[in-house]
Design an enzyme around this catalytic site. Structure first.
Site, short mmCIF file in Angstrom:
data_model
loop_
_atom_site.label_atom_id
_atom_site.label_comp_id
_atom_site.label_asym_id
_atom_site.label_seq_id
_atom_site.Cartn_x
_atom_site.Cartn_y
_atom_site.Cartn_z
N GLN A 38 0.86 -1.21 0.00
CA GLN A 38 0.00 0.00 0.00
C GLN A 38 0.89 1.24 0.00
OE1 GLN A 38 -3.36 0.03 -0.25
NE2 GLN A 38 -3.68 -2.18 -0.08
N ARG A 47 0.23 9.89 -8.83
CA ARG A 47 -1.05 9.26 -8.49
C ARG A 47 -1.75 10.02 -7.35
NH1 ARG A 47 -3.53 4.46 -5.37
NH2 ARG A 47 -2.59 5.39 -3.52
N GLY A 71 -12.33 -0.88 -3.08
CA GLY A 71 -10.93 -1.28 -2.83
C GLY A 71 -10.20 -0.19 -2.09
N GLU A 93 -13.06 -3.14 1.28
CA GLU A 93 -11.73 -3.71 1.04
C GLU A 93 -11.77 -5.22 1.27
OE1 GLU A 93 -8.78 -2.82 -0.21
OE2 GLU A 93 -8.00 -4.78 0.32
N GLU A 122 -18.26 -7.19 -4.80
CA GLU A 122 -19.29 -7.96 -5.49
C GLU A 122 -20.28 -8.56 -4.49
OE1 GLU A 122 -16.05 -8.15 -6.04
OE2 GLU A 122 -15.70 -7.92 -8.19
N GLU A 136 -9.30 3.44 -7.10
CA GLU A 136 -8.04 3.40 -7.85
C GLU A 136 -7.87 1.95 -8.27
OE1 GLU A 136 -5.21 2.38 -9.17
OE2 GLU A 136 -3.82 2.86 -7.53
N GLU A 145 -4.82 -6.79 -14.09
CA GLU A 145 -5.49 -7.01 -12.80
C GLU A 145 -7.01 -7.14 -12.96
OE1 GLU A 145 -4.34 -4.60 -9.40
OE2 GLU A 145 -2.35 -4.27 -10.24
C1 LIG Z 1 -4.71 -0.39 -6.33
S1 LIG Z 1 -5.20 -0.66 -4.66
C2 LIG Z 1 -5.80 0.94 -4.20
C3 LIG Z 1 -5.87 1.15 -2.70
C4 LIG Z 1 -6.35 2.52 -2.27
N1 LIG Z 1 -7.68 2.79 -2.75
C5 LIG Z 1 -5.42 3.60 -2.73
O1 LIG Z 1 -5.80 4.33 -3.67
O2 LIG Z 1 -4.31 3.73 -2.21
C6 LIG Z 1 -6.66 -1.61 -4.91
C7 LIG Z 1 -7.27 -2.16 -3.64
O3 LIG Z 1 -8.53 -2.71 -3.98
C8 LIG Z 1 -8.72 -3.95 -3.31
N2 LIG Z 1 -9.66 -4.70 -4.14
C9 LIG Z 1 -9.46 -5.15 -5.41
N3 LIG Z 1 -10.55 -5.76 -5.88
C10 LIG Z 1 -11.47 -5.69 -4.89
C11 LIG Z 1 -12.80 -6.15 -4.77
N4 LIG Z 1 -13.40 -6.81 -5.76
N5 LIG Z 1 -13.47 -5.92 -3.62
C12 LIG Z 1 -12.86 -5.27 -2.58
N6 LIG Z 1 -11.59 -4.82 -2.64
C13 LIG Z 1 -10.91 -5.02 -3.78
C14 LIG Z 1 -7.32 -4.53 -3.20
O4 LIG Z 1 -7.23 -5.46 -2.16
C15 LIG Z 1 -6.49 -3.27 -2.98
O5 LIG Z 1 -6.32 -2.99 -1.61
#
Ligand SMILES: C[S@@+](CC[C@H](N)C(=O)[O-])C[C@H]1O[C@@H](n2cnc3c(N)ncnc32)[C@H](O)[C@@H]1O
Length: 376
Positions: A38, A47, A71, A93, A122, A136, A145
């Protein structure tokens, strides 16, 4: 068509396969559960600045509104949404990072607004529809991804009809570049094959078995790794030797999973440098925060991951090597047919095919070359 979790589409195309959630968690989600990962994203100034500006310069989109952060990770976007005036933020999350996000919201005095929910977006149930979805979700070359599937699912389930998406638009770009990365990779491949040949000799001498029958397969395995897998790099703009082209545009408010499952494009890349070595194509993306037609942003903000002399992003660019390289000059055109589909083994990785054809300014046309590439 209604979108289902993780790229499966109801009655959809043959490429869609059911996803084993446990395998997906082990392969994909697990790294997001670590603070070091993170932090890498939190240290990406391009970003961070873009998302920060998008929220605070467009505070009217957030003031008194209900927000869903898809997420939330560390919770950063949810906390900003609350600081910008949101009435309620649902911060979803999948990983145990949810616990850290909860703690961070508490420590920053917004725990009464930010409700962190651990689970996949979902599966979660919210008590109300939302005005804003912020996320994001972008991977390497935008779509690696396949997380945008989850954002689409969240949007279709929870966004109010006049709601807005943050970001609202995304584009993928392709450009002709020069780079020495390919020379190094060819050298590495040669070394790996020399080592293999010694191994074949030794195995014959010491153990009486001829391993040569596997030489072709060993080479193919290594060619895929060294030459056909895209390479992460933050390029300098002077490595771009022609005009970049947009190969995909996404309206986050209306896109469907079927629209992003495959990307196909035909573009012409005009060369702008004399006597250059076209050794690769590079791919990157940008996203825009411009609200919606019904609810436009006060100020449009862009997050751009193109080569930039002032510094890169953690996404960098993806470099697709062209072997052998081509000598090109100003006025030449490179015609490229591009396709990208999800890997059959892992829907979060991408298989690509490039067919490229050089048309010299003189009128000479070079034969088309087709190359398979992998974004892993
Ligand atoms: C690219 S990171 C962004 C984290 C944060 N929002 C940031 O901008 O710093 C994506 C996050 O989304 C979570 N994530 C991905 N797909 C997800 C889903 N279907 N449901 C819940 N969380 C999800 C991942 O575990 C990850 O922590």
């Amino acid at each position: 068509m209604a979108s289902l979790p993780n790229g499966a589409a109801a009655g959809g195309s043959s490429a869609a396969r059911p996803v084993d959630k446990e395998v997906d968690f082990a392969n994909y989600f697990c790294t997001y559960g670590y603070l070091y990962h993170q932090k890498e994203m939190l240290c990406d100034r391009v970003r961070m600045d873009a998302y920060h500006s998008s929220v605070f310069r467009n505070a009217p989109h957030f003031q008194g509104k209900v927000v869903l952060d898809v997420g939330t990770g560390s919770g950063i976007l949810a906390i900003w949404s609350a600081q910008a005036g949101a009435r309620k933020v649902y911060a979803v999350e999948a990983t145990n990072m949810a616990e850290h996000a909860r703690e961070l919201a508490r420590a920053n005095g917004v725990a009464d607004i930010v409700e962190v929910i651990q689970g996949t977006v979902e599966d979660v149930e919210l008590p109300e529809k939302v005005d804003v979805i912020i996320s994001e979700w972008m991977g390497y070359f935008l779509l690696r991804e396949s997380m945008f599937d989850s954002v689409i699912c969240a949007r279709d389930r929870w966004l109010k009809p006049d709601g807005v998406m943050y970001p609202s638009h995304a584009r993928m770009w392709l450009a002709p570049i020069r780079t020495g990365l390919g020379d190094k990779k060819i050298e590495d491949l040669d070394i790996a094959m020399e080592d293999w040949n010694l191994f074949v000799e030794d195995t014959q001498t010491c153990y009486g078995v001829n391993m040569n029958a596997l030489t072709k397969a060993y080479r193919a395995e290594h060619e895929k790794y060294y030459l056909k897998s895209s390479i992460w790099n933050n390029l300098h703009p002077n490595q771009v030797i022609g005009k970049p082209a947009v190969i995909k545009e996404i309206d986050c408010l209306t896109a469907t999973v079927d629209e992003i499952r495959e990307v196909r494009a035909q573009v012409t890349l005009p060369i702008s440098l004399d006597g250059a070595r076209l050794s690769a194509l590079a791919g990157w993306f940008d996203v825009h925060f411009r609200g919606s037609v019904r609810n436009p942003a006060v100020e449009e903000v862009e997050l751009n991951t193109a080569p930039n002399e002032h510094g890169g992003t953690h996404w960098g660019q993806q470099v697709f090597l062209l072997t052998p390289h081509l000598k090109v000059s100003r006025g030449d055109n490179v015609n490229v047919s591009f396709s990208m589909v999800r890997s059959k083994e892992n829907h979060r990785l991408m298989d690509m095919e490039f067919t490229y054809e050089l048309h010299e300014l003189s009128g000479r046309k070079h034969p088309a070359v087709t190359a398979k590439m992998y974004l892993e």
